[in-house]
Scaffold this motif. Structure first.
Motif, PDB file in Angstrom:
ATOM      1  N   PHE A 208       0.829  -1.207   0.000  1.00  0.00           N
ATOM      2  CA  PHE A 208       0.000   0.000   0.000  1.00  0.00           C
ATOM      3  C   PHE A 208       0.863   1.257   0.000  1.00  0.00           C
ATOM      4  O   PHE A 208       0.624   2.199  -0.767  1.00  0.00           O
ATOM      5  N   TYR A 209       1.889   1.278   0.838  1.00  0.00           N
ATOM      6  CA  TYR A 209       2.748   2.465   0.916  1.00  0.00           C
ATOM      7  C   TYR A 209       3.697   2.565  -0.269  1.00  0.00           C
ATOM      8  O   TYR A 209       4.055   3.667  -0.687  1.00  0.00           O
ATOM      9  N   ARG A 210       4.108   1.431  -0.828  1.00  0.00           N
ATOM     10  CA  ARG A 210       4.918   1.479  -2.049  1.00  0.00           C
ATOM     11  C   ARG A 210       4.103   2.093  -3.187  1.00  0.00           C
ATOM     12  O   ARG A 210       4.641   2.745  -4.073  1.00  0.00           O
ATOM     13  N   MET A 211       2.789   1.840  -3.155  1.00  0.00           N
ATOM     14  CA  MET A 211       1.902   2.376  -4.183  1.00  0.00           C
ATOM     15  C   MET A 211       1.876   3.910  -4.134  1.00  0.00           C
ATOM     16  O   MET A 211       1.801   4.579  -5.161  1.00  0.00           O
ATOM     17  N   MET A 212       1.947   4.467  -2.941  1.00  0.00           N
ATOM     18  CA  MET A 212       1.939   5.923  -2.796  1.00  0.00           C
ATOM     19  C   MET A 212       3.333   6.526  -2.953  1.00  0.00           C
ATOM     20  O   MET A 212       3.487   7.578  -3.571  1.00  0.00           O
ATOM     21  N   TYR A 213       4.348   5.870  -2.377  1.00  0.00           N
ATOM     22  CA  TYR A 213       5.683   6.467  -2.319  1.00  0.00           C
ATOM     23  C   TYR A 213       6.720   5.756  -3.187  1.00  0.00           C
ATOM     24  O   TYR A 213       7.887   6.142  -3.190  1.00  0.00           O
ATOM     25  N   GLY A 214       6.310   4.709  -3.911  1.00  0.00           N
ATOM     26  CA  GLY A 214       7.259   3.960  -4.716  1.00  0.00           C
ATOM     27  C   GLY A 214       8.182   3.137  -3.838  1.00  0.00           C
ATOM     28  O   GLY A 214       7.828   2.743  -2.721  1.00  0.00           O
ATOM     29  N   ASN A 215       9.399   2.902  -4.325  1.00  0.00           N
ATOM     30  CA  ASN A 215      10.338   2.078  -3.553  1.00  0.00           C
ATOM     31  C   ASN A 215      11.086   2.876  -2.494  1.00  0.00           C
ATOM     32  O   ASN A 215      12.033   2.391  -1.895  1.00  0.00           O
ATOM     33  N   LYS A 216      10.654   4.126  -2.266  1.00  0.00           N
ATOM     34  CA  LYS A 216      11.296   4.965  -1.248  1.00  0.00           C
ATOM     35  C   LYS A 216      10.525   4.945   0.069  1.00  0.00           C
ATOM     36  O   LYS A 216      10.651   5.848   0.881  1.00  0.00           O
ATOM     37  N   SER A 217       9.691   3.909   0.258  1.00  0.00           N
ATOM     38  CA  SER A 217       8.949   3.775   1.509  1.00  0.00           C
ATOM     39  C   SER A 217       9.531   2.626   2.325  1.00  0.00           C
ATOM     40  O   SER A 217       9.663   1.502   1.833  1.00  0.00           O
ATOM     41  N   VAL A 218       9.930   2.912   3.552  1.00  0.00           N
ATOM     42  CA  VAL A 218      10.447   1.883   4.448  1.00  0.00           C
ATOM     43  C   VAL A 218       9.587   1.861   5.702  1.00  0.00           C
ATOM     44  O   VAL A 218       8.862   2.813   5.991  1.00  0.00           O
ATOM     45  N   SER A 219       9.657   0.782   6.437  1.00  0.00           N
ATOM     46  CA  SER A 219       8.812   0.650   7.617  1.00  0.00           C
ATOM     47  C   SER A 219       9.614   0.185   8.819  1.00  0.00           C
ATOM     48  O   SER A 219      10.644  -0.474   8.681  1.00  0.00           O
ATOM     49  N   ALA A 220       9.124   0.554   9.990  1.00  0.00           N
ATOM     50  CA  ALA A 220       9.700   0.089  11.245  1.00  0.00           C
ATOM     51  C   ALA A 220       8.757  -0.959  11.820  1.00  0.00           C
ATOM     52  O   ALA A 220       7.592  -0.668  12.091  1.00  0.00           O
ATOM     53  N   ASP A 221       9.235  -2.182  11.964  1.00  0.00           N
ATOM     54  CA  ASP A 221       8.389  -3.276  12.445  1.00  0.00           C
ATOM     55  C   ASP A 221       8.023  -3.126  13.918  1.00  0.00           C
ATOM     56  O   ASP A 221       7.119  -3.795  14.409  1.00  0.00           O
ATOM     57  N   SER A 222       8.749  -2.273  14.606  1.00  0.00           N
ATOM     58  CA  SER A 222       8.460  -2.034  16.022  1.00  0.00           C
ATOM     59  C   SER A 222       8.857  -0.608  16.347  1.00  0.00           C
ATOM     60  O   SER A 222       9.623   0.037  15.617  1.00  0.00           O
ATOM     61  N   LEU A 223       8.357  -0.112  17.453  1.00  0.00           N
ATOM     62  CA  LEU A 223       8.675   1.254  17.851  1.00  0.00           C
ATOM     63  C   LEU A 223      10.165   1.412  18.125  1.00  0.00           C
ATOM     64  O   LEU A 223      10.743   2.468  17.897  1.00  0.00           O
ATOM     65  N   GLU A 224      10.803   0.337  18.597  1.00  0.00           N
ATOM     66  CA  GLU A 224      12.228   0.388  18.906  1.00  0.00           C
ATOM     67  C   GLU A 224      13.068   0.596  17.643  1.00  0.00           C
ATOM     68  O   GLU A 224      14.169   1.130  17.697  1.00  0.00           O
ATOM     69  N   GLN A 225      12.531   0.166  16.500  1.00  0.00           N
ATOM     70  CA  GLN A 225      13.284   0.277  15.253  1.00  0.00           C
ATOM     71  C   GLN A 225      13.136   1.646  14.586  1.00  0.00           C
ATOM     72  O   GLN A 225      13.814   1.930  13.597  1.00  0.00           O
TER      73      GLN A 225
ATOM     74  N   VAL B 120      13.946   4.775  15.453  1.00  0.00           N
ATOM     75  CA  VAL B 120      15.160   5.594  15.459  1.00  0.00           C
ATOM     76  C   VAL B 120      16.207   4.978  14.533  1.00  0.00           C
ATOM     77  O   VAL B 120      16.895   5.678  13.776  1.00  0.00           O
ATOM     78  N   GLU B 121      16.297   3.641  14.569  1.00  0.00           N
ATOM     79  CA  GLU B 121      17.266   2.938  13.719  1.00  0.00           C
ATOM     80  C   GLU B 121      16.970   3.152  12.235  1.00  0.00           C
ATOM     81  O   GLU B 121      17.873   3.399  11.429  1.00  0.00           O
TER      82      GLU B 121
END
Length: 617
Positions: free
Chosen positions: A580-597, A599-600
Motif C-alpha cells: 500500500f505504501y509502495r503504491m503511494m511512495y514507490g520504492n522509497k517507503s520503508v517501515s519500522a516493524d516495532s517502535l524500537e526500530q 530511530v534505527e
C-alpha cells in the motif's frame, strides 16, 4: 488516521494510484480537458459538479490485463465517446416522456448508446479495439450469468436488459413475446448514427415492453450519473439587469456541461478578485484611496543583505501574525477547500532531562555517522579520477603512442566545505500518533542533531487537520515549525520534545505545501522525509486522499525532490501494508516493524541519503 488493517477484510480495498493517475491523464487528453478528474464508483458515471468521470469497480479482482483493459474501455467510452457524441438535448426530451417502466427505458437507451459509441470509437481509433474486445467478452459472460439468475427469480425486466445486451453481441436469450422485438427492432442499432436514432429505437421497443412487462427493472446495469438539471447558476455581471441579460444557451453536449461547471468553479475560487472587479476596493473612502502607510502594520520581519529571513529568536516568530491562507486550487483539486495556518511550535514545559537521556543513547550512533560522512567527504575532495575521455590533460602522455584508444585525461574533484543538500521533515500530527510520540521525538531529535552536525539546512514541520472544525466549505490545516531553514545550526531540542498529536492528516496537501518551499532552494540535492503511521485521513479525503498523496509524490519527483517515507507501527508490518505504501511512495517507503526500530530506520534513511549526496557531489 485510518489504519490499513480495516475492520472488514472484504472492504480492505487498495487503489492502484499509478494506474488511476494514468487513466486521469488519458481522460484529460482524450477530452481535451486538463481539469478532468477520474474516480471509481459502482458503475461508470458523469459527475460534472465534481469535474469527474467515474470508472466502474466492476473490473476489480480480475487479472491485471482484464482490469487495465476494462478501465481503459471505461475511459474511452466516457472521454472519447459520451463526451462529445452524446446528445443532451435528445436525452433531456427522452427523460421528459412518461412511462410505466422508467428504469428499464433509461437503461435500454444507455445500453444502446454504449454500443453505438463503442463501435464508433473502434472505427476511429483502432488502438482501442483490444480494450473493447476484453470488455465485450467479460460483460457477455456477466450478462449470461445474470440472465439465468433473473429468469430463475422471475425478474422479467432485468432479464430483458440482459437479453438486449447479449443480442447486440450475437447471443439470443428467450424473453417470451419480446424475443421477436429484439431481433427486428433492437438490431436496427447497428445502423444508428446519433443519440436521436437510439431514442427512436428504444421508444419503439418500449411500446411493446410496456404491454408485456408488469414491473420495472430492479437491478441497475447502466446509470447516467448526476441529473442534467444539476447545472451551475448563471452569473450576471454587476450592473446588468437580469431581464436585460442574455440567457445562457442550452447545453447540448457533456463537454459543454462539464465546461460550465469548470467555469463556475474558477469563479467561486476567486471571490476576492471578483469583489475587487465588481465592487471596488473596500478601503476607498469618499475622499479617495487611503494613503500608503495609513493602515495598521500587522507583521514585521528581519532580514540580511542577501535577502534571507533570519529570526533572532523564537520570540520574534511568535510575535508575527499568521493569517490563514486559502488553498484555492494551488495544492490539488482534493484540497480546494483547505484553509491553512503556519506558525512556530511553542516549547512547552521543561524537557531537559528527557533530551539529555535521548542524546546520551543516540550519541554513539550520531558520532559514528558524522565521523564516517566527514571521512567520505574528505576522500571525495582529495580523490583524483584518471583514464577519462575528457577533463584535464595528464602529464603522462605515453598511452597516446602505445594504446589504440588512449584516455589521457583526469579530473580532480572540486573541494566543497559543505554538503550541497537540503532536507525537510514532515511529521504526521494525527491522533493515531499519540502512542508513538516518545519514539517520534527521539527520531526527530536524531535527524536534527545529525544535520546540525553537518551544517545542512533543514526544516522540521508538524502537520495536521482540525477534524472538529472541518466542513464541506472549509477544512482548517496547520503547519507548526520546530526548526526552519533560517535557524541554521540553532538547537531546537526543547521544541521537538513539545510536539503533540492532534486529529487528522491530509498528506498530499502537506507534501505539496513543502514542495513549494523546497523548489525555491538552490541546493543540488533536495530531500523530503515523511514520518507517518498510516494512510491519509481527513474530511472528504478517503479514497481520493490516497490518489492525491501519490500524485503529490509524483509531482515532487518531477521537480527534482526526493520523497522518502517512513511508516511507523507498533505491530508487525503486513505485506499488504508494505504494498500500500509502495503504491503511494514507490520504492522509497520503508517501515519500522516495532517502535524500537523507528530511530534505527531514521538513521538508515539519513545515512543512505547523505551517502548519495557525497557520492554524486
Amino acid at each position: 488516521m485510518a489504519s490499513v488493517n480495516r475492520f472488514i477484510q472484504f472492504n480492505n480495498e487498495t487503489i492502484d494510484t499509478k494506474l488511476l493517475h494514468q487513466m486521469e491523464l488519458l481522460a484529460a487528453a482524450l477530452a481535451d480537458a486538463p481539469y478532468l478528474k477520474v474516480t471509481t464508483r459502482k458503475l461508470i458515471e458523469l459527475r460534472p459538479s465534481e469535474l469527474a468521470i467515474s470508472m466502474s469497480v466492476f473490473w476489480r479482482h480480475r487479472t491485471k490485463r482484464i482490469e487495465r483493459n476494462g478501465y481503459l474501455s471505461d475511459i474511452y467510452l466516457m472521454a472519447a465517446g459520451f463526451w462529445r457524441e452524446f446528445d443532451l438535448t435528445a436525452w433531456r426530451d427522452f427523460k421528459k416522456s412518461k412511462t410505466t417502466l422508467p428504469s428499464l427505458r433509461e437503461q435500454l437507451l444507455l445500453c444502446a448508446e454504449e454500443f453505438r459509441l463503442s463501435e464508433k470509437i473502434k472505427a476511429a481509433r483502432p488502438g482501442t479495439v483490444s480494450a473493447f474486445q476484453t470488455r465485450e467478452v467479460v460483460y457477455t459472460e456477466y450478462h449470461e450469468d445474470q440472465s439465468k439468475q433473473n429468469l430463475k427469480k422471475g425478474f422479467k425486466s432485468d432479464l430483458f436488459i440482459n437479453a438486449a445486451y447479449l443480442r447486440l453481441r450475437g447471443v439470443e436469450v428467450d424473453v417470451g413475446e419480446l424475443t421477436g422485438a429484439l431481433s427486428l427492432i433492437w438490431t436496427e442499432l447497428f445502423d444508428a448514427k446519433s443519440t436521436m436514432d437510439s431514442v427512436k429505437i428504444v421508444n419503439r421497443i418500449m411500446d411493446r415492453a410496456e404491454f408485456e412487462l408488469e414491473s420495472d427493472a430492479l437491478h441497475t446495469y447502466y446509470t447516467f450519473g448526476e441529473s442534467l438539471e444539476k447545472i451551475p447558476p448563471f452569473h450576471y455581471h454587476e450592473g446588468i439587469e437580469a431581464d436585460e441579460a442574455e440567457e445562457p444557451e442550452e447545453i447540448e453536449t457533456i463537454e459543454e456541461w462539464f465546461g460550465a461547471w469548470h467555469r463556475e468553479t474558477e469563479i467561486s475560487e476567486a471571490p476576492a478578485m471578483e469583489f475587487e472587479l465588481e465592487s471596488g476596493d473596500s478601503q476607498i473612502a469618499d475622499g479617495g484611496r487611503e494613503e500608503a502607510g495609513a493602515s495598521e502594520v500587522e507583521q514585521t520581519a528581519k532580514g540580511d543583505s542577501s535577502g534571507d529571513h533570519l529570526e533572532d529568536s523564537d520570540k520574534d516568530d511568535h510575535q508575527m501574525k499568521s493569517e490563514p491562507k486559502k488553498a484555492e486550487g494551488k495544492f490539488g483539486s482534493a484540497n480546494d477547500q483547505v484553509v491553512y495556518h503556519e506558525s512556530r511550535l511553542k516549547a512547552a514545559g521543561d524537557h531537559r532531562l528527557d533530551i539529555e537521556n535521548w542524546r546520551r543513547k543516540q550519541a554513539p550512533h550520531v558520532r559514528a555517522l558524522l565521523k564516517e560522512l566527514k571521512k567520505r567527504m574528505t576522500q571525495r575532495q582529495e580523490g583524483i579520477r584518471t583514464n577519462l575521455n575528457a577533463g584535464r590533460l595528464s602529464k603522462k602522455l605515453v598511452p597516446l603512442a602505445i594504446e589504440e584508444r588512449p584516455k589521457p585525461f583526469y579530473r580532480k574533484t572540486a573541494p566543497s566545505k559543505e554538503l550541497d543538500a537540503v532536507f525537510c521533515l514532515l511529521i504526521d500530527g494525527s491522533a493515531s500518533m499519540l502512542d508513538k510520540l516518545e519514539e517520534t521525538k527521539q527520531a526527530v531529535l536524531l535527524f536534527h542533531d545529525v544535520l546540525r552536525g553537518l551544517n545542512v539546512p533543514h526544516e522540521i514541520v508538524l502537520f495536521y487537520e482540525d477534524a472538529y472544525e472541518s466542513s464541506d466549505t472549509e477544512q482548517p490545516n496547520y503547519f507548526e515549525w520546530m526548526h526552519k531553514f533560517e535557524d541554521r545550526k540553532k538547537d531546537h531540542a526543547q521544541t521537538i520534545a513539545s510536539l503533540d498529536a492532534h486529529e487528522d492528516n491530509r498528506d498530499g496537501f502537506a507534501i505539496r505545501w513543502m514542495n513549494n518551499r523546497l523548489k525555491r532552494r538552490a541546493e543540488k540535492h533536495r530531500f523530503l522525509l515523511v514520518f507517518s503511521d498510516g494512510e491519509p485521513s481527513a474530511y472528504n479525503y478517503a479514497e481520493n486522499g490516497v490518489v492525491d498523496t501519490a500524485n503529490a509524490v509524483s509531482e515532487a519527483k518531477k521537480i527534482g525532490i526526493e520523497v522518502l517515507h517512513l511508516f511507523l507501527s507498533s505491530d508487525s508490518i503486513s505485506e499488504d501494508q508494505a504494498a500500500f505504501y509502495r503504491m503511494m511512495y514507490g520504492n522509497k517507503s520503508v517501515s519500522a516493524d516495532s517502535l524500537e526500530q523507528f530511530v534505527e530506520q531514521t538513521m538508515r534513511l539519513l545515512k543512505r541519503s547523505l551517502h548519495l549526496v557525497i557520492q554524486t557531489g
